[in-house]
Design an enzyme around this catalytic site. Structure first.
Site, PDB file in Angstrom:
ATOM      1  N   LYS A 255      62.249 -10.058  68.969  1.00  0.00           N
ATOM      2  CA  LYS A 255      62.949  -9.839  67.707  1.00  0.00           C
ATOM      3  C   LYS A 255      64.449 -10.019  67.910  1.00  0.00           C
ATOM      4  CE  LYS A 255      59.743  -6.358  65.797  1.00  0.00           C
ATOM      5  NZ  LYS A 255      59.255  -7.120  64.637  1.00  0.00           N
ATOM      6  N   ARG A 329      48.342  -4.992  65.012  1.00  0.00           N
ATOM      7  CA  ARG A 329      46.928  -5.268  64.668  1.00  0.00           C
ATOM      8  C   ARG A 329      46.044  -5.295  65.912  1.00  0.00           C
ATOM      9  NH1 ARG A 329      48.862 -10.686  61.808  1.00  0.00           N
ATOM     10  NH2 ARG A 329      50.589  -9.242  61.441  1.00  0.00           N
TER      11      ARG A 329
HETATM   12  N1  BES Z   1      56.491  -3.691  63.561  1.00  0.00           N
HETATM   13  C1  BES Z   1      56.513  -4.966  62.962  1.00  0.00           C
HETATM   14  C2  BES Z   1      56.548  -4.903  61.428  1.00  0.00           C
HETATM   15  C3  BES Z   1      57.761  -4.282  60.799  1.00  0.00           C
HETATM   16  C4  BES Z   1      58.773  -5.087  60.302  1.00  0.00           C
HETATM   17  C5  BES Z   1      57.851  -2.920  60.636  1.00  0.00           C
HETATM   18  C6  BES Z   1      59.862  -4.504  59.690  1.00  0.00           C
HETATM   19  C7  BES Z   1      58.949  -2.343  60.027  1.00  0.00           C
HETATM   20  C8  BES Z   1      59.956  -3.146  59.563  1.00  0.00           C
HETATM   21  C9  BES Z   1      55.272  -5.762  63.356  1.00  0.00           C
HETATM   22  O1  BES Z   1      54.762  -5.485  64.619  1.00  0.00           O
HETATM   23  C10 BES Z   1      55.689  -7.195  63.356  1.00  0.00           C
HETATM   24  O2  BES Z   1      56.553  -7.517  64.096  1.00  0.00           O
HETATM   25  N2  BES Z   1      55.064  -7.983  62.499  1.00  0.00           N
HETATM   26  C11 BES Z   1      55.384  -9.365  62.394  1.00  0.00           C
HETATM   27  C12 BES Z   1      54.085 -10.123  62.258  1.00  0.00           C
HETATM   28  C13 BES Z   1      54.242 -11.602  62.434  1.00  0.00           C
HETATM   29  C14 BES Z   1      54.656 -11.925  63.838  1.00  0.00           C
HETATM   30  C15 BES Z   1      52.923 -12.261  62.098  1.00  0.00           C
HETATM   31  C16 BES Z   1      56.269  -9.571  61.168  1.00  0.00           C
HETATM   32  O3  BES Z   1      56.085  -8.872  60.170  1.00  0.00           O
HETATM   33  O4  BES Z   1      57.153 -10.395  61.221  1.00  0.00           O
HETATM   34 ZN    ZN Z   2      55.722  -6.588  66.187  1.00  0.00          ZN
END
Ligand code: BES
Ligand code: ZN
Ligand code: ZN
Length: 478
Positions: A255, A329
């Protein structure tokens, strides 16, 4: 803060719907409010008349009578409490009055909650702690079971605050092992039995997806199974499953600094299930409930799992990890399957900060709800209305059940090409692991945490969503 049934004090709060005549005030004051100040009673509208040579009253609007809910009482009371704190009042009485069809016990509980919602701030790490002057509230009511009703709200709000503290605590202090210890301490001497699976136990169990996510971290993962079984071991349970990623760096699909800054809150689903179970047990709700928490960090190291890895799961389904940032997931795949296949679950509800896409779809104040059982979802959304925690359903469609299929493994955890509706994609993936047990998935990525001002009466930071909904659901569940 002490909230009690009591007598009229020198300051009094009145909560009134729109088009009120303010009959409870003196004629002169009512005329002043209505004519001069043009008080209409809109939601959170205030008429403040405090200080020497005044009536020492605060009147707050509840909005239109035909839309009145308990949550309007929470909001209006919270507005009054904030005013009294700003003006350094230490005590107040409140007139508990129902309007329209709303039940007096709901009104009383809404008012109590409105005050209690001012009482939380996360300042453990600060030298200057927040101070509220208002510490004594006297409720003017004839309700016979008022004390019991107040106690119930106090217990629920304490539990909401348990969740908030867990979610707000940074990842250097809160990681799987310390989460497990805190939960053991929290439930010590209660009816809740805490079972902790350490890394060895998870290996023996075969929770390979949870273990894959945790590979890059120096901290060991944990799975927590919290059992509250007042109806005995034989009766089926409501399972509350939580994503407990205590820090999500994204892994090799790393990230940005901005995206990562609040990722200590990626265990908000776990925090909510712990808080909900605390509320349920402390109010002695007669339902069997088990919380299952998958706790891990998602970090980078020479040991970490990688984009392109194919991993196994507790269920035996193989997954191609297209994106290490879609780790929640994977964790849920194992803990959901545990709830579905190893526990006697009649329903499963999971909460997870699963996708940024849910914020794009519904904004920061509405939880995304998905299901394999429409009747169960209806009961959950009914509970959410009582709780004042907004939810909106997104569908799981056959199209997305196709999209999650893998190339070289059974499933993929994410699509490399943009397919849109990332929240639905994730839900279709989770659905594979619940073995047809009636299930609701709550994506709380937007609603569990507010980086700046909180929604309505909620604080900045962790909201405690959806503890109140889960409590209401379990309490009224058949
Ligand atoms: N923990 C994140 C989702 C999240 C984003 C929570 C913003 C709180 C605030 C999750 O693990 C994630 O990173 N999801 C990705 C999925 C993608 C890689 C398919 C996302 O939402 O970008
Ligand atoms: Zn994530
Ligand atoms: Zn995550």
């Amino acid at each position: 803060m002490k909230i009690k049934v009591g007598k009229q004090l020198s300051t009094t709060v009145y909560l009134v719907p729109e088009e009120t005549k303010l009959e409870m005030l003196s004629d002169e004051t009512a005329q002043y409010a209505l004519k001069q100040m043009k008080f209409k009673g809109q939601l959170n509208e205030k008429f403040v008349y405090l200080g020497p040579n005044t009536d020492n009253i605060v009147v707050i609007g509840l909005g239109p009578l035909d839309q009145l809910t308990k949550d309007h009482y929470v909001q209006a009371t919270n507005t009054a409490a904030k005013i009294l704190n700003e003006q350094k009042f230490e005590s107040t009485s409140v007139q508990v009055t129902t309007y329209g069809t709303i039940d007096e016990s709901e009104v009383l509980q809404g008012i109590a909650e409105g005050f209690l919602q001012t009482d939380y701030s996360f300042d453990y790490y600060k030298k200057d702690k927040t101070f509220n002057s208002l510490t004594k509230v006297s409720l003017l009511t004839d309700l016979e079971n008022a004390d019991k009703l107040i106690e119930e709200v106090v217990n629920v709000l304490k539990s909401v605050n348990v969740t908030r503290d867990l979610v707000n605590t940074p990842a250097n202090d809160l990681y799987p092992e310390t989460l497990a210890t805190k939960v053991e301490e929290l439930f010590e001497g209660t009816q809740v039995d805490v079972e902790v699976f350490n890394k060895n136990d998870l290996e023996e169990l075969g929770a390979k997806a949870l273990l894959a996510v945790s590979q890059g971290s120096a901290k060991e993962p944990r799975m927590l199974v919290l059992k509250y079984l007042p109806l005995g071991n034989e009766e089926p349970v409501i399972s509350l499953v939580g994503k407990g990623v205590t820090y999500d760096s994204g892994g090799y699909a790393i990230k940005s600094a901005k995206g990562m800054a609040t990722m200590m809150t990626d265990m908000a689903g776990a925090g909510a299930m712990i808080g909900a179970l605390h509320a349920i047990a402390s109010n002695n709700i007669q339902q069997n409930v088990v919380a299952v928490i998958g706790a891990t960090e998602n970090l980078i190291s020479g040991e970490a799992f990688k984009n392109g890895d194919i991993i196994d799961t507790l269920k035996g389904t193989t997954i191609e990890v297209m994106n290490t940032d879609a780790e929640g997931r994977l964790v849920l795949a194992d803990v959901l399957y545990y709830a579905a296949a190893k526990l006697n679950s009649k329903y499963i509800i999971d909460a997870a900060t699963l996708t940024g896409a849910v914020i794009a779809a519904l904004g920061p104040n509405i939880t995304g709800a998905m299901t394999n059982n429409q009747a169960l979802l209806k009961d959950v959304t009914t509970a959410s209305k009582t709780a004042g925690e907004d939810m909106w359903q997104l569908p799981i469609t056959p199209e997305f059940r196709e999209k999650i299929k893998g190339n070289h493994a059974d499933l993929i955890n994410s699509s490399i090409n943009f397919v849109g509706a990332g929240t639905i994609f994730a839900a279709a993936f989770l659905e594979h692991f619940v073995e047809d047990v009636p299930w609701v998935h709550l994506d709380i990525a937007g609603t569990s945490y507010a980086s700046s001002k909180g929604n309505k009466y909620l604080p900045k930071g962790a909201s405690g969503i959806p503890v109140k909904t889960l409590y209401e659901f379990v309490k009224s569940s058949k």
